[in-house]
Design a protein around this motif. Structure first.
Motif, PDB file in Angstrom:
ATOM      1  N   TYR A 426       0.867  -1.106   0.012  1.00 50.29           N
ATOM      2  CA  TYR A 426      -0.044   0.006  -0.008  1.00 50.29           C
ATOM      3  C   TYR A 426       1.030   1.277   0.026  1.00 50.29           C
ATOM      4  O   TYR A 426       2.119   1.334   0.834  1.00 50.29           O
ATOM      5  CB  TYR A 426      -0.793   0.054   1.305  1.00 50.29           C
ATOM      6  N   SER A 428       0.052   5.327   0.190  1.00 50.36           N
ATOM      7  CA  SER A 428      -0.930   6.427   0.079  1.00 50.36           C
ATOM      8  C   SER A 428      -0.490   7.465  -0.738  1.00 50.36           C
ATOM      9  O   SER A 428       0.448   7.684  -1.365  1.00 50.36           O
ATOM     10  CB  SER A 428      -1.153   6.958   1.458  1.00 50.36           C
ATOM     11  N   ASN A 443      -9.227   2.122   9.072  1.00 49.21           N
ATOM     12  CA  ASN A 443      -9.543   2.704   7.840  1.00 49.21           C
ATOM     13  C   ASN A 443      -9.775   1.512   6.819  1.00 49.21           C
ATOM     14  O   ASN A 443      -8.727   1.256   6.556  1.00 49.21           O
ATOM     15  CB  ASN A 443      -8.778   3.749   7.518  1.00 49.21           C
ATOM     16  N   PRO A 444     -10.997   1.125   6.365  1.00 52.69           N
ATOM     17  CA  PRO A 444     -11.010   0.005   5.424  1.00 52.69           C
ATOM     18  C   PRO A 444     -10.136   0.303   4.159  1.00 52.69           C
ATOM     19  O   PRO A 444      -9.839  -0.623   3.503  1.00 52.69           O
ATOM     20  CB  PRO A 444     -12.323  -0.291   5.240  1.00 52.69           C
ATOM     21  N   GLU A 445     -10.060   1.593   3.756  1.00 51.29           N
ATOM     22  CA  GLU A 445      -9.375   1.852   2.320  1.00 51.29           C
ATOM     23  C   GLU A 445      -7.813   1.522   2.575  1.00 51.29           C
ATOM     24  O   GLU A 445      -7.194   1.267   1.623  1.00 51.29           O
ATOM     25  CB  GLU A 445      -9.574   3.410   2.247  1.00 51.29           C
ATOM     26  N   HIS A 446      -7.451   1.519   3.810  1.00 52.74           N
ATOM     27  CA  HIS A 446      -6.011   1.341   3.987  1.00 52.74           C
ATOM     28  C   HIS A 446      -5.640  -0.063   4.015  1.00 52.74           C
ATOM     29  O   HIS A 446      -4.247  -0.438   4.239  1.00 52.74           O
ATOM     30  CB  HIS A 446      -5.400   2.059   5.308  1.00 52.74           C
ATOM     31  N   ASP A 447      -6.514  -0.836   3.981  1.00 48.78           N
ATOM     32  CA  ASP A 447      -6.368  -2.427   3.932  1.00 48.78           C
ATOM     33  C   ASP A 447      -6.896  -2.954   2.488  1.00 48.78           C
ATOM     34  O   ASP A 447      -7.040  -4.343   2.784  1.00 48.78           O
ATOM     35  CB  ASP A 447      -7.286  -3.157   5.207  1.00 48.78           C
ATOM     36  N   LYS A 448      -7.203  -2.330   1.648  1.00 51.83           N
ATOM     37  CA  LYS A 448      -7.264  -2.571   0.293  1.00 51.83           C
ATOM     38  C   LYS A 448      -6.095  -2.882  -0.372  1.00 51.83           C
ATOM     39  O   LYS A 448      -5.258  -2.055  -0.905  1.00 51.83           O
ATOM     40  CB  LYS A 448      -8.213  -1.748  -0.383  1.00 51.83           C
ATOM     41  N   LEU A 449      -5.511  -4.376  -0.323  1.00 56.34           N
ATOM     42  CA  LEU A 449      -4.365  -4.567  -0.763  1.00 56.34           C
ATOM     43  C   LEU A 449      -4.356  -5.446  -2.112  1.00 56.34           C
ATOM     44  O   LEU A 449      -5.239  -6.205  -2.380  1.00 56.34           O
ATOM     45  CB  LEU A 449      -3.569  -5.419   0.300  1.00 56.34           C
ATOM     46  N   PRO A 450      -3.193  -5.344  -2.890  1.00 54.08           N
ATOM     47  CA  PRO A 450      -3.293  -6.064  -4.198  1.00 54.08           C
ATOM     48  C   PRO A 450      -2.913  -7.497  -3.999  1.00 54.08           C
ATOM     49  O   PRO A 450      -2.388  -7.910  -3.066  1.00 54.08           O
ATOM     50  CB  PRO A 450      -1.985  -5.500  -4.964  1.00 54.08           C
ATOM     51  N   GLU A 451      -3.660  -8.495  -4.838  1.00 55.23           N
ATOM     52  CA  GLU A 451      -3.369  -9.715  -4.875  1.00 55.23           C
ATOM     53  C   GLU A 451      -1.967 -10.190  -4.954  1.00 55.23           C
ATOM     54  O   GLU A 451      -1.476 -11.197  -4.604  1.00 55.23           O
ATOM     55  CB  GLU A 451      -4.300 -10.377  -5.631  1.00 55.23           C
TER      56      GLU A 451
END
Length: 623
Positions: A426, A428, A443-451
């Protein structure tokens, strides 16, 4: 059976490459503007390229013929099993003293684009840095010819002089020295002869101390195939942004016609500069030359901010965060160990501006950390023995480690991890000075990680933003993690990772490493303070090197005194400007000005805390 046969064949085909490096001073004028002393090898500069193949054994015999300490780090090499060859002084070795010899001896088990450089102070800014290429007999892409390209900023003054002024109470804001120029292959206005309808593999390294560089080859396309020694899925980009210490491998296919020549420009990242000197050329012009007899396009001249904005705003740069490793290695599992680092810069009690991770400005120990591990026995996993100012963390074999860097600073920073590549999971966007973006686990946005995250060993963190990195602890050793803007490393922006201490202790440190410690009376056993014995002795850090104490709270008497003097000097300056602005004279007598200033200060009884007239200090420090 076939795999074993392949392994045996690679071992048989491996060779030993020996380099004798006499490190010496050399005079050079790479930008054509100013001749200065640089650091060369075997009486020559630029320094030689090291070119080897996977599984080759590399032996580098260093003879330090300088009047200062030195060391070599092989940037991006894992040094698996040979941690003592990594190079940063007081981390994995003592500095090599003047007049002493030192041998680096290791086997490479990687392929790709790397570089080597001094890891003593900011010495590589004086020229002690070069390519380290590990060739791949069967790369996953095709090309006809290879070119190496280094870019970087360049200073006309030597690093020691610059550092003395930088880490000074007279530079309380921590403003980095501004380079005088940028270089392309250690020169300016470079012409590279190329053939039409030919695919070139360009190995690109930013060897600068400070600024990122934009690169663009006009009317051509870069196809990114490698970053920091990691193969990636081929990705087209019209231009590149290369942070300090980052490497790119790109393919460029030339045009079928050879009727024209084209500009290959490298551009200093202006956003990283506090001030913009009028003589600094932000845009440097080099050339892909198809036809030597054809006219070269006009070079960019001057320092036009309008032209800079016009070019940079139109650059179409592929975000390296979106690159996909060719290995398709998926996102590592949830971390076993999280290291969260808040980064700031501030002044300490000596008036100098320092850099901090979690309020600690890295200060070297009295014993190189690797030697502390090797001599600590059963106490090696106790982080307390490695010092309170080394920002040390002990991690164990097989752990998934996540490093979170919250950059609460308005600058870009390239962070580099020794001994590993990491997944960038991640990054920002840029934050505001008064509202930096920091990692928030809620913050759920901060845990959207690429596969499938990109993997590299040096990453740019956005101003007032954060980055999350993950790596697997599969390489026992003492590894530095630091900002590769070398000014910031010297300010203390580093941590130390002690990975699998029990496994480190199974490695060996050659005796000539210890020989290098004797001239500086550096101990090779003990904790960060050089103490040994029972556990309580190992945990006793009395006498360790520490950062200066903090500034006292409030506005101290020194502050009031400085404010008074600054006010008086400012008032006197205004009077002087008015007086000499009204007189028809061409020079100002410095002696007369100092006499008047002394009288002004004495009239106000201006004495410093030691009772010495400040006017004498002003004379001593006047320029």
């Amino acid at each position: 059976m076939l795999s074993w046969l392949f392994f045996l064949l690679t071992i048989v085909s491996a060779s030993t490459k020996v380099y004798d490096f006499n490190i010496t001073y050399v005079d050079a004028n790479p930008d054509g503007v100013h001749e200065r002393t640089v650091i060369g090898i075997n009486g020559e500069w630029p320094v030689p390229t090291i070119r080897v193949k996977r599984n080759d054994r590399v032996i580098i015999n260093v003879d330090n013929q300088l009047s200062e300490n030195t060391s070599l780090h092989f940037h991006g090499l894992f040094q698996n099993g040979t941690n003592s060859m990594d190079g940063p002084q007081m981390v994995t070795q003592c500095p090599i003293p003047p007049g002493y010899q030192f041998t680096y001896n290791f086997t490479v088990d990687q392929v790709g684009t790397y570089w080597y450089h001094s890891h003593t102070g900011n010495q590589y800014g004086d020229g002690l840095r070069g390519f380290f290429i590990i060739e791949d007999d069967e790369p996953p892409f095709k090309y006809d010819e290879e070119l190496t390209i280094s870019v970087g900023d360049w200073y006309h003054k030597e690093s020691g002089e610059l550092m003395k002024k930088f880490l000074s109470r007279y530079n309380p804001t921590g403003a980095e020295p501004i380079p005088q120029n940028s270089l392309f292959n250690d020169s300016k206005n470079v012409t590279m002869e190329v053939k039409p309808d030919t695919t070139y593999f360009l190995r690109i390294v930013n060897m600068g101390l400070f600024t990122s560089q934009y690169l663009k080859l006009e009317h051509h396309t870069f196809t990114i195939v490698e970053i920091d020694g990691v193969y990636v899925e081929p990705t087209e980009s019209e231009s590149l942004l290369v942070g300090v210490a980052q490497r790119y491998g790109v393919l460029v296919t030339t045009k079928k016609s050879s009727s024209k020549n084209y500009r290959f420009i490298n551009i200093i990242d202006r956003d990283m500069l506090d001030v913009l000197p009028p003589d600094l050329q932000l845009i440097s012009t080099n050339y892909f030359v198809y036809d030597k007899s054809a006219t070269l396009p006009e070079a960019y001249k001057g320092n036009s901010e309008k032209k800079y904005d016009e070019i940079v705003e139109n650059l179409k740069i592929f975000d390296d965060f979106d690159l996909i490793p060719l290995s398709k290695e998926p996102l590592y599992d949830e971390p076993d160990y999280i290291i969260s680092l808040d980064f700031q810069m501030d002044n300490l009690g000596d008036g100098v501006n320092y850099a901090f991770f979690n309020n600690i400005s890295y200060t070297p120990p009295k014993v190189p950390t690797l030697y502390s591990v090797m001599s600590s026995g059963k106490y090696g996993s106790n982080v307390g023995i490695y010092g309170s100012n080394t920002n040390s963390f002990v991690i164990q074999s097989g752990e998934i480690v996540e490093i979170i860097v919250n950059n609460q600073d308005p600058g870009k920073h390239p962070f580099h991890l020794h001994g590993h590549t990491f997944q960038v999971i991640y990054r920002s966007e840029e934050g505001e000075d008064d509202d930096p973006i920091v990692y928030d686990p809620n913050n759920p946005e901060h845990d959207k990680l690429p596969e499938i995250p990109v993997s590299r060993d040096t990453v740019l963190v956005n101003p007032n933003g954060f980055v999350r990195l993950r790596f697997k602890a599969d390489n026992p050793g003492v590894w530095f993690f630091h900002c590769h803007v070398d000014w910031h490393l010297e300010q203390g922006l580093a941590i130390t990772l002690i990975e699998s201490p029990e496994e480190i202790q199974k490695q060996t440190v050659p005796s000539n490493h210890f020989d290098a410690c004797k001239p500086g009376n550096i101990s090779t056993t003990g904790n960060a303070a050089g103490r040994t014995g029972k556990l309580e002795d190992w945990l006793d850090l009395t006498g360790e090197f520490l950062q200066p104490p903090p500034l006292p709270e409030g506005f101290t008497s020194k502050g009031y005194f400085a404010f008074l003097i600054c006010t008086l000097v400012a008032l006197y300056g205004l009077v002087t400007i008015y007086q000499y602005g009204m007189e028809d004279i061409k020079t100002v007598d410095n002696e007369e000005i100092m006499t008047r200033l002394n009288k002004l200060l004495n009239d106000h009884g201006a004495l410093n805390e030691e009772g010495i007239s400040l006017s004498s200090n002003l004379e001593e420090n006047s320029i």
